[in-house]
Design a protein around this motif. Structure first.
Motif, PDB file in Angstrom:
ATOM      1  N   LEU A 117       0.807  -1.216   0.000  1.00 52.21           N
ATOM      2  CA  LEU A 117       0.000   0.000   0.000  1.00 52.21           C
ATOM      3  C   LEU A 117       0.846   1.276   0.000  1.00 52.21           C
ATOM      4  O   LEU A 117       0.536   2.213  -0.749  1.00 52.21           O
ATOM      5  CB  LEU A 117      -0.965  -0.007   1.188  1.00 52.21           C
ATOM      6  N   PRO A 118       1.912   1.383   0.796  1.00 49.55           N
ATOM      7  CA  PRO A 118       2.705   2.620   0.753  1.00 49.55           C
ATOM      8  C   PRO A 118       3.220   2.938  -0.647  1.00 49.55           C
ATOM      9  O   PRO A 118       3.196   4.107  -1.078  1.00 49.55           O
ATOM     10  CB  PRO A 118       3.850   2.327   1.733  1.00 49.55           C
ATOM     11  N   MET A 119       3.678   1.934  -1.360  1.00 44.65           N
ATOM     12  CA  MET A 119       4.147   2.152  -2.725  1.00 44.65           C
ATOM     13  C   MET A 119       3.013   2.644  -3.612  1.00 44.65           C
ATOM     14  O   MET A 119       3.170   3.585  -4.404  1.00 44.65           O
ATOM     15  CB  MET A 119       4.730   0.850  -3.282  1.00 44.65           C
ATOM     16  N   ALA A 120       1.837   2.028  -3.501  1.00 45.61           N
ATOM     17  CA  ALA A 120       0.708   2.395  -4.353  1.00 45.61           C
ATOM     18  C   ALA A 120       0.283   3.838  -4.110  1.00 45.61           C
ATOM     19  O   ALA A 120      -0.001   4.578  -5.064  1.00 45.61           O
ATOM     20  CB  ALA A 120      -0.464   1.442  -4.114  1.00 45.61           C
ATOM     21  N   VAL A 121       0.214   4.250  -2.858  1.00 50.19           N
ATOM     22  CA  VAL A 121      -0.155   5.631  -2.546  1.00 50.19           C
ATOM     23  C   VAL A 121       0.855   6.597  -3.148  1.00 50.19           C
ATOM     24  O   VAL A 121       0.500   7.600  -3.794  1.00 50.19           O
ATOM     25  CB  VAL A 121      -0.255   5.847  -1.019  1.00 50.19           C
ATOM     26  N   ASP A 122       2.135   6.295  -2.969  1.00 47.54           N
ATOM     27  CA  ASP A 122       3.189   7.181  -3.443  1.00 47.54           C
ATOM     28  C   ASP A 122       3.165   7.319  -4.966  1.00 47.54           C
ATOM     29  O   ASP A 122       3.251   8.425  -5.509  1.00 47.54           O
ATOM     30  CB  ASP A 122       4.543   6.654  -2.973  1.00 47.54           C
ATOM     31  N   VAL A 123       3.035   6.202  -5.668  1.00 47.36           N
ATOM     32  CA  VAL A 123       3.073   6.249  -7.129  1.00 47.36           C
ATOM     33  C   VAL A 123       1.810   6.903  -7.688  1.00 47.36           C
ATOM     34  O   VAL A 123       1.882   7.744  -8.596  1.00 47.36           O
ATOM     35  CB  VAL A 123       3.261   4.835  -7.715  1.00 47.36           C
ATOM     36  N   LEU A 124       0.631   6.547  -7.161  1.00 49.09           N
ATOM     37  CA  LEU A 124      -0.596   7.161  -7.659  1.00 49.09           C
ATOM     38  C   LEU A 124      -0.585   8.669  -7.457  1.00 49.09           C
ATOM     39  O   LEU A 124      -0.957   9.440  -8.355  1.00 49.09           O
ATOM     40  CB  LEU A 124      -1.806   6.563  -6.954  1.00 49.09           C
ATOM     41  N   ALA A 125      -0.155   9.114  -6.281  1.00 44.01           N
ATOM     42  CA  ALA A 125      -0.089  10.551  -6.017  1.00 44.01           C
ATOM     43  C   ALA A 125       0.887  11.227  -6.967  1.00 44.01           C
ATOM     44  O   ALA A 125       0.631  12.335  -7.468  1.00 44.01           O
ATOM     45  CB  ALA A 125       0.313  10.796  -4.565  1.00 44.01           C
ATOM     46  N   ASP A 126       1.993  10.567  -7.217  1.00 48.66           N
ATOM     47  CA  ASP A 126       2.998  11.091  -8.141  1.00 48.66           C
ATOM     48  C   ASP A 126       2.413  11.256  -9.540  1.00 48.66           C
ATOM     49  O   ASP A 126       2.585  12.292 -10.197  1.00 48.66           O
ATOM     50  CB  ASP A 126       4.191  10.132  -8.155  1.00 48.66           C
ATOM     51  N   VAL A 127       1.702  10.239 -10.002  1.00 43.78           N
ATOM     52  CA  VAL A 127       1.106  10.259 -11.341  1.00 43.78           C
ATOM     53  C   VAL A 127       0.090  11.387 -11.479  1.00 43.78           C
ATOM     54  O   VAL A 127       0.085  12.151 -12.457  1.00 43.78           O
ATOM     55  CB  VAL A 127       0.447   8.894 -11.642  1.00 43.78           C
TER      56      VAL A 127
END
Length: 447
Positions: A117-127
């Motif tokens: 989940l931490p990775m998913a939040v970080d990447v989605l927010a980045d995108v």
């Protein structure tokens, strides 16, 4: 601040609403950013979505297709990640990353193991907030979008739906295709896309929704860190954007539209303007549509396919927007059968407008909707979609139990009154098929 929306009772029927312990939790972060979560017992995954209250109806004619274009383009790279790196980090954990555009919102979503989940939040927010929109990528993705439009043009059923919306809503943005047109996509440059993105994809318009094996406070901390810079750009005291103001389309008065197409089938859609998603009669409309064309036991399926063998596919559908809606019936058949299909469909609609549903139809439709609601909420993507869409479209949550109660409370009298109001209107009819002009259509199609 954090609110908890409790699950509530399932209602008086024997279906018990599945409810996560504690219900849906909601926290308002600085910058007007809303975070909603639902814990789903017994799973090891999390579905996460960043919802933006921007869709194709927010575009000018010159921007037609911009929201969908950006849905593609934002994944092409950010200031800290290339497109390949974005794809690789999800492939490395077996996760899913995708997005979809609708007429009133856009959602960027991921489905991953709970530990990722931490990775998913970080990447989605980045995108969503830190893409670069390089000119080369704009041109590259333009070709992809044009290919998608070409694929749409090869699907008569998709073309029919867009033709029907154009006929019903006219020049209003709701009448335009979500993907735009070939002309608008070819003409759109980076400056138009960048301005559309930067001016609209802001935290007051965003909702982050997550469902699965999670802790609300942990999700809030991850989202706050990942979107801190985006929140600061609008001001930390900003409030969530208000619900979409009403700007309903004016009646077009158009009753018939034909798109000639060299196909083996004729595709027919007959419908009327409907009601908005905020209308308290939405449950009655759902019951009406389900009874008319929601499954194999529905009246249209039985009379068009089972009793007469006129069409393989026939169904009804509804659409609900902030200030408008539609009800329609679709059928695909041999061109020589189009007139008879139209006659049967119009006859069914007229009979229901005059007499309502039978008691048996009412019971089946309510049961079908209740069962579908519960069965459709048994995975984390469905839960995430439910809480995200409710927040972005309504500004509040409705528990599954409350939704079940609303369906159970629908009466035959309510359905009959709504059927009279909607189905006694002049119908709009759209056809895609091998006909040269409207005069070649059977009289029953032309109304």
């Amino acid at each position: 601040m954090t609110d908890v929306i409790t699950p509530g009772a399932a209602g008086s029927g024997d279906l018990t609403a599945p409810a996560a312990p504690g219900g849906v939790s909601r926290t308002l972060l600085p910058g007007g950013l809303r975070v909603l979560t639902e814990t789903v017992p017994g799973v090891r995954s999390v579905s996460l979505g960043i919802w933006v209250a921007v869709g194709s109806r927010d575009e000018t004619p010159a921007q037609a297709g911009a929201a969908h274009y950006l849905e593609h383009l934002l994944f092409k790279g950010t200031r800290s990640r290339t497109a390949a790196e974005i794809a690789e980090v999800f492939d490395a954990v077996g996760g899913e990353l995708n997005a979809f555009t609708a007429k009133e919102h856009t959602c960027f979503y991921a489905h991953v193991l709970d530990t990722d989940l931490p990775m998913a939040v970080d990447v989605l927010a980045d995108v969503v907030t830190d893409a670069v929109l390089e000119p080369a990528h704009v041109e590259l993705e333009r070709n992809v979008v044009l290919e998608e439009i070409a694929i749409r043009d090869d699907d008569p059923e998709d073309l029919l739906g867009e033709l029907f919306d154009e006929m019903l809503f006219g020049d209003h943005p709701l009448g335009r295709p979500i993907v735009g047109s070939e002309d608008s996509v070819r003409a759109m440059d980076r400056a138009v896309l960048h301005e559309f993105w930067r001016s609209r994809y802001t935290t007051p318009r965003m909702v982050v929704a997550a469902a699965g094996n999670l802790h609300h406070e942990h999700v809030v901390d991850l989202v706050a860190a990942a979107l801190d810079r985006a929140a600061s750009q609008v001001g930390r005291g900003a409030e969530p954007a208000p619900l979409r103001p009403a700007d309903p389309p004016a009646p077009t008065g158009v009753r018939l539209a034909l798109l000639p197409d060299d196909s083996e089938q004729a595709h027919l859609m007959i419908g009327v303007p409907g009601i908005s998603r905020h209308d308290p009669r939405r449950p009655a409309l759902a019951v009406l549509s389900t009874a008319l064309g929601g499954g194999p036991s529905s009246r249209l399926f039985q009379q068009v396919r089972e009793e007469r063998g006129l069409a393989y596919s026939v169904y009804s559908s509804t659409a609900g927007y902030a200030d408008a809606g539609s009800f329609s019936v679709y059928a695909g058949c041999g061109p020589e059968r189009l007139g008879e299909v139209a006659t049967v469909v119009r006859g069914v609609l007229a009979d229901v407008a005059a007499n309502g549903l039978t008691d048996a139809e009412l019971v089946r439709a309510r049961g079908s909707l209740r069962g579908g609601l519960v069965l459709g909420s048994e995975d984390t993507p469905s839960r995430m979609n439910r809480i995200g869409s409710f927040e972005i479209d309504h500004g509040h949550q409705r528990t599954i139990g409350q939704s079940l109660d609303r369906i159970s409370a629908v009466t035959g009298e309510q359905v009959a009154a709504l059927a009279r109001e909607l189905l006694e209107q002049p119908t709009a009819t759209a056809v895609v098929g091998p006909f040269d002009d409207e005069d070649a259509l059977p009289a029953s199609v032309r109304g």
